[in-house]
Design an enzyme around this catalytic site. Structure first.
Site, PDB file in Angstrom:
ATOM      1  N   TYR A 317       0.786  -0.961  -0.003  1.00  0.00           N
ATOM      2  CA  TYR A 317       0.268   0.360  -0.312  1.00  0.00           C
ATOM      3  C   TYR A 317       0.801   1.304  -0.477  1.00  0.00           C
ATOM      4  CZ  TYR A 317      -4.304  -2.692   1.026  1.00  0.00           C
ATOM      5  OH  TYR A 317      -5.545  -3.585   1.314  1.00  0.00           O
ATOM      6  N   ASP A 345      -6.793  -1.074  -5.701  1.00  0.00           N
ATOM      7  CA  ASP A 345      -8.119  -1.048  -5.734  1.00  0.00           C
ATOM      8  C   ASP A 345      -9.018  -0.956  -3.677  1.00  0.00           C
ATOM      9  OD1 ASP A 345      -8.055  -3.216  -3.977  1.00  0.00           O
ATOM     10  OD2 ASP A 345      -8.352  -4.456  -5.152  1.00  0.00           O
ATOM     11  N   HIS A 434     -10.655  -7.895  -4.838  1.00  0.00           N
ATOM     12  CA  HIS A 434     -10.562  -7.638  -2.753  1.00  0.00           C
ATOM     13  C   HIS A 434     -11.408  -8.045  -2.013  1.00  0.00           C
ATOM     14  CE1 HIS A 434      -7.554  -4.485  -0.530  1.00  0.00           C
ATOM     15  NE2 HIS A 434      -7.796  -5.384   0.531  1.00  0.00           N
TER      16      HIS A 434
HETATM   17  C1  LIG Z   1      -9.330 -10.239   6.143  1.00  0.00           C
HETATM   18  C2  LIG Z   1      -8.825  -9.850   5.292  1.00  0.00           C
HETATM   19  C3  LIG Z   1      -7.700  -8.747   4.447  1.00  0.00           C
HETATM   20  C4  LIG Z   1      -7.516  -8.374   3.597  1.00  0.00           C
HETATM   21  N1  LIG Z   1      -5.944  -7.961   3.287  1.00  0.00           N
HETATM   22  C5  LIG Z   1      -5.456  -7.189   2.467  1.00  0.00           C
HETATM   23  C6  LIG Z   1      -3.986  -5.905   2.557  1.00  0.00           C
HETATM   24  O1  LIG Z   1      -3.858  -5.970   3.273  1.00  0.00           O
HETATM   25  N2  LIG Z   1      -3.923  -6.132   1.213  1.00  0.00           N
HETATM   26  C7  LIG Z   1      -4.283  -6.788   0.047  1.00  0.00           C
HETATM   27  O2  LIG Z   1      -4.146  -5.757  -1.176  1.00  0.00           O
HETATM   28  N3  LIG Z   1      -5.423  -7.485   0.211  1.00  0.00           N
HETATM   29  C8  LIG Z   1      -7.071  -7.530   1.007  1.00  0.00           C
HETATM   30  N4  LIG Z   1      -6.653  -8.797   1.102  1.00  0.00           N
HETATM   31  C9  LIG Z   1      -7.407  -8.507  -0.364  1.00  0.00           C
HETATM   32  C10 LIG Z   1      -7.159 -10.244  -0.514  1.00  0.00           C
HETATM   33  O3  LIG Z   1      -5.813 -10.421  -0.635  1.00  0.00           O
HETATM   34  C11 LIG Z   1      -7.613 -11.226  -1.819  1.00  0.00           C
HETATM   35  O4  LIG Z   1      -7.463 -10.065  -2.771  1.00  0.00           O
HETATM   36  C12 LIG Z   1      -8.984 -11.667  -0.748  1.00  0.00           C
HETATM   37  O5  LIG Z   1      -8.883 -11.863   0.102  1.00  0.00           O
HETATM   38  C13 LIG Z   1      -9.349 -12.311  -2.621  1.00  0.00           C
HETATM   39  O6  LIG Z   1     -10.604 -13.236  -2.318  1.00  0.00           O
HETATM   40  P1  LIG Z   1     -10.795 -14.519  -1.263  1.00  0.00           P
HETATM   41  O7  LIG Z   1     -11.335 -13.774  -0.149  1.00  0.00           O
HETATM   42  O8  LIG Z   1     -12.366 -15.138  -1.877  1.00  0.00           O
HETATM   43  O9  LIG Z   1      -9.969 -15.255  -1.582  1.00  0.00           O
HETATM   44  C14 LIG Z   1      -7.613  -9.062   2.598  1.00  0.00           C
HETATM   45  C15 LIG Z   1      -9.128 -10.081   1.984  1.00  0.00           C
HETATM   46  C16 LIG Z   1      -9.027 -10.413   3.594  1.00  0.00           C
HETATM   47  C17 LIG Z   1     -10.186 -11.437   3.968  1.00  0.00           C
END
Ligand SMILES: Cc1cc2nc3c(=O)[nH]c(=O)nc-3n(C[C@H](O)[C@H](O)[C@H](O)COP(=O)(O)O)c2cc1C
Length: 576
Positions: A317, A345, A434
């Site tokens: 980020y 995003d 995300h």
């Molecule tokens: C609890 C949680 C925290 C997340 N934190 C980040 C993050 O810090 N940075 C980021 O780029 N994406 C983050 N994401 C998005 C994930 O990288 C990813 O895009 C997403 O979880 C994919 O969907 P799925 O959970 O259905 O597999 C997060 C997702 C979740 C569920």
């Protein structure tokens, strides 16, 4: 889960020495690496962190016991003198800290600290922060370390956080659920959805809300998963499928599966070792972990766990304070990460209502990009307070001046932006919304991959540019499987460009469908968070084992032997 299945890194560094272990190994493995700085703290907070809001006694570490014996240190009475005054002192891991000047810098807002002043806040601190957050130069400049706490048993009892009846009930609920799960064992988890079902009662309500939450009405979160149902297989038969190899390369790095651990913050909310479970599990099974900028473990803690040659990606980020952003990029560079996933995003945090309903009980991690949060905001907002909402394509060039590590843009949701990423010189993209946590009612990630296939097939490797279903060429030569399905009329790309996708992936068949449609690899976020919450490192290994067997099964049953043989002609996209 046996590491024998996964040869890539495990055999090189840890060997096949792992034996079947009880479910408690998630905690027990803390003792496996005595050199880790994590260990001392993790034993002490293991049980409370599992229970998340537990106010169970935190055992004194040896340094503190010594000070009690010698009578040196900060007496509890000094701490209690600050109960009513303007100064805000707290105890964390046996040390007293003056937080007065830090209150307005705290990512989770000042209220949570002020409300717990003159108390031992270790049970609140531990599941959310890197273990070394207060060590040496990691100590925020506005926090003053006063010294080790000393006091009698009764005095220490007095400064413990008070626990409500509701919280006690939650602890009891978690204890019962864990006992029930341990009676059944990890073998009862046979697919990724099982991990989610098992994890829910094992998690605090706050951790569950944070992991499961998505934007607004969570429509995109659901659509991400159901989108895979509109892609149907066209399996070929009589193809000799005794041999099967699901390994591949992601951004030039070997991976035992075409799957990576998507970056997700705050793994310690689910298990005391947090992201370290993911680093270890990825290392022993030969898959790649992408580490979140907002991980609850420190970057150096995870690098310490990295096996020789183990590839790791880092999610970035970009902080609105460019000096801080540059500092982080230099750290990523020095850490020799194999790729940067620049998340695009989340210029602002989505409206995640499960989080908002629990607002006030949560604070963001002190690392990463989190900055002071507005106390009227909820959990996720604290995470994004430091992210630069003015980040733009020009900034990719700026990041490029600071590192030679391959850069991917994470969060691409249109073919136009996929093309922009290519033109900006990026090495790849992650098609992602995300996990539905940002703009709700955004299209499912899979639709974006289909859109790229339709309007910018030149961004895909030549063999994936053809139409899905039976093509004229294929029907003219039905024996053909591994050659290109369609002639390459478009010509090669000018530089490397790989396309990954995440969101809603739960099955090996989902992974194989995405690959048939041209993705290089697939990310899974929540699935691995739940797996590590249920059984730590072993949970991650078990999840990889499930995915591996499902992916290999799908590859074979579609009529192929390896990832590079998957083709668009092996799937058909149902019209809506
Ligand atoms: C609890 C949680 C925290 C997340 N934190 C980040 C993050 O810090 N940075 C980021 O780029 N994406 C983050 N994401 C998005 C994930 O990288 C990813 O895009 C997403 O979880 C994919 O969907 P799925 O959970 O259905 O597999 C997060 C997702 C979740 C569920």
């Amino acid at each position: 889960m046996s590491s024998r299945l996964f040869s890539t890194f495990a055999s090189r560094a840890r060997g096949a020495a792992k034996t079947a272990a009880p479910l408690r190994r998630g905690i027990a493995t803390a003792a496996r690496k005595p050199q880790s700085r994590w260990v001392a703290g993790s034993i002490a907070v293991a049980v409370p962190a599992y229970l998340f809001l537990s106010r169970e006694p935190i055992r004194l570490d040896s340094a503190k016991v010594q000070t009690v014996a010698t009578g040196k240190g900060v007496p509890v009475s000094e701490l209690l003198k600050r109960v009513d005054g303007p100064e805000v002192w707290v105890v964390i891991n046996g040390n007293v800290y003056d937080m007065t000047e830090f209150l307005d810098d705290h990512p989770g807002g000042r209220d949570v600290i002020v409300a717990n002043k003159s108390h031992d806040v270790t049970p609140l601190f531990a599941p959310r922060h890197p273990t070394n957050q207060l060590d040496g130069e990691n100590l925020p400049p506005s926090v003053k370390k006063i010294g080790p706490l000393v006091g009698t048993e009764e005095e220490l009892e007095e400064i413990k956080l008070k626990i409500s009846a509701e919280q006690l009930a939650e602890e009891e609920r978690i204890r019962t659920a864990r006992a029930e799960f341990e009676a059944k064992g990890l073998g009862s988890v046979i697919n990724m959805a099982d991990f989610e079902k098992v994890a829910e009662p094992l998690l605090s309500s706050l951790a569950w809300a944070y992991y499961a939450s998505a934007g607004d009405d969570e429509i995109t979160k659901i659509a991400n998963a159901t989108a895979y149902q509109k892609v149907l297989f066209r399996p070929r038969v009589l193809r000799k499928v005794a041999e099967c190899d699901a390994s591949t390369e992601l951004m030039g790095c070997p991976s035992s599966l075409p799957v990576f651990i998507a970056p997700a913050a705050m793994a310690k909310l689910g298990h005391p070792l947090g992201e370290i479970n993911l680093t270890r599990g990825a290392g022993s099974t030969g898959i790649i972990q992408a580490i979140s900028s907002n991980a609850s473990c420190g970057m150096d803690e995870m690098l310490e766990e990295r096996l020789p040659g183990q590839p790791l990606f880092y999610q970035l980020y970009v902080n609105r304070d460019r000096a801080k952003a540059a500092e982080l990029i230099k750290k990523i560079d020095a850490g020799k990460f194999d790729a940067i996933m620049l998340t695009a995003d989340a210029p602002v945090g989505g409206k995640r209502e499960r989080d908002l309903r629990l607002k006030g009980e949560f604070e963001g991690p002190a690392g990463g990009v989190s900055e002071k949060s507005d106390d009227t905001q909820g959990v996720s907002q604290a995470m994004f307070a430091g992210v630069d909402p003015n980040l733009c394509w020009e900034d990719i060039k700026w990041v490029r001046t600071l590192t030679n590590i391959p850069i991917m843009v994470k969060g691409v949701q249109t073919v136009e932006d996929a093309q922009m990423a290519y033109e900006a010189g990026c090495d790849g993209i992650i098609i992602s919304n995300h996990g539905g946590r940002q703009l709700d009612t955004t299209r499912p990630a899979l639709d974006v991959l289909l859109e790229i296939r339709q309007w910018a097939p030149h961004l895909l490797r030549p063999e994936f540019r053809g139409s899905t279903g039976a093509s004229r060429e294929l029907l003219a030569d039905p024996k053909r499987l591994t050659a290109k399905d369609e002639p390459d009329a478009i010509g090669p790309l000018q530089h490397r460009f790989e396309i990954f996708i995440d969101g809603g992936v739960k099955r090996g068949t989902d992974v194989v469908k995405a690959l048939c449609l041209g993705a290089n690899g697939v990310g899974i976020g929540r699935g691995f968070l739940f797996a590590q919450s249920v059984a730590g490192e072993e949970g991650v290994e078990h999840a990889v084992g499930i995915l591996k067997s499902e992916i290999e099964l799908a590859i074979r049953l579609v009529g192929a032997n390896k990832v590079s043989e998957l083709r668009p002609s092996m799937v058909e996209v149902k019209k809506d």
